[in-house]
Design an enzyme around this catalytic site. Sequence first.
Site, mmCIF file in Angstrom:
data_model
loop_
_atom_site.group_PDB
_atom_site.id
_atom_site.type_symbol
_atom_site.label_atom_id
_atom_site.label_comp_id
_atom_site.label_asym_id
_atom_site.label_seq_id
_atom_site.Cartn_x
_atom_site.Cartn_y
_atom_site.Cartn_z
ATOM 1 N N ILE A 79 34.265 55.725 26.246
ATOM 2 C CA ILE A 79 35.164 54.565 26.289
ATOM 3 C C ILE A 79 34.765 53.553 27.355
ATOM 4 C CG2 ILE A 79 37.157 55.772 25.339
ATOM 5 C CD1 ILE A 79 38.204 56.155 28.161
ATOM 6 N N ASP A 200 37.757 47.010 46.847
ATOM 7 C CA ASP A 200 37.057 46.749 45.586
ATOM 8 C C ASP A 200 38.037 46.320 44.497
ATOM 9 O OD1 ASP A 200 34.683 46.489 44.182
ATOM 10 O OD2 ASP A 200 34.767 48.516 43.375
#
EC number: 2.7.11.1
Length: 378
Positions: A79, A200
């Site tokens: 995925i 991040d």
Amino acid sequence: MGWIPCSGKSSGRNKTRRNGDHKLDRKSSDCSVSTSEKSRAKSSLSESKSKGSDHIVAQTFTFSELATATRNFRKECLIGEGGFGRVYKGYLASTSQTAAIKQLDHNGLQGNREFLVEVLMLSLLHHPNLVNLIGYCADGDQRLLVYEYMPLGSLEDHLHDISPGKQPLDWNTRMKIAAGAAKGLEYLHDKTMPPVIYRDLKCSNILLDDDYFPKLSDFGLAKLGPVGDKSHVSTRVMGTYGYCAPEYAMTGQLTLKSDVYSFGVVLLEIITGRKAIDSSRSTGEQNLVAWARPLFKDRRKFSQMADPMLQGQYPPRGLYQALAVAAMCVQEQPNLRPLIADVVTALSYLASQKFDPLAQPVQGSLFAPGTPPRSKRV
């Protein structure tokens, strides 16, 4: 997830479902977490852990169990893919649940240090807007992380990688996602001791459940924030180009306001539908923040910043207020940026003001003439 030094130029990205950014010059010293660092994190964050009675300790899995869960890592179960490795959808028979299983590439961008940091952080921290780490595998040289499965993928998938036939996010959903992501960041900054700097934050690291409820993921770069009279922590510059605060990129001095800047970039992406860095655009429009700053100065141009995919279906006042929040977050001077708690207050209010496109006129004329207004998201 991939990283590059924030101060470097953006390199070509691999066309994957997750960011394919390149990380440069990862030093060998990054491949382990010192005992003192782990001990500090465990003891410092223990209070946060003890307050969450519903906290679930991460389980350990064998490689064989995860191979079975993903049908031997079959391609049909894939995925997501990026510089770190691959993500598979799997079924855990032992817990009777569907999970996302991230298999780290032996030669990839996420080393042992990032692996250990992520396991440690997500084992100690628990909040509705943080992805739940179910467990991990460290068999031999195999490194895998097992998360709760988020069926709608990442925010990036719905802003920049929209598949044919998929309806773009409407205004209400965008504000819901923005407010939820801010709440996750607020938990890291204000509800833990010492605070945690995410480092991040980007669209590909905001995952969505089947009701578009956002959760922050990928904590491999997270750092414990400053305590006492310290104003920052010094660290080697890491992150994703286009999201890093300018002072962090230049000096390596990391603060909570560095995360606020990154959030401002994400909020701009949510509002405008543009990427943080887009080399396919003209020179003056490739950097989202650089493109937006002149427009912030003229309220009459705010409508030009709305994502054309909204087809004019947004509340003008809500657009102005959301852009005002984004503008404050991406201020060049960190002391001028708001606290994330103030951002949460503003965005929670905007998310509570439900916009009904059937009851209000379409704004602007940025979409193609004759294009019918989109129906409301069910």
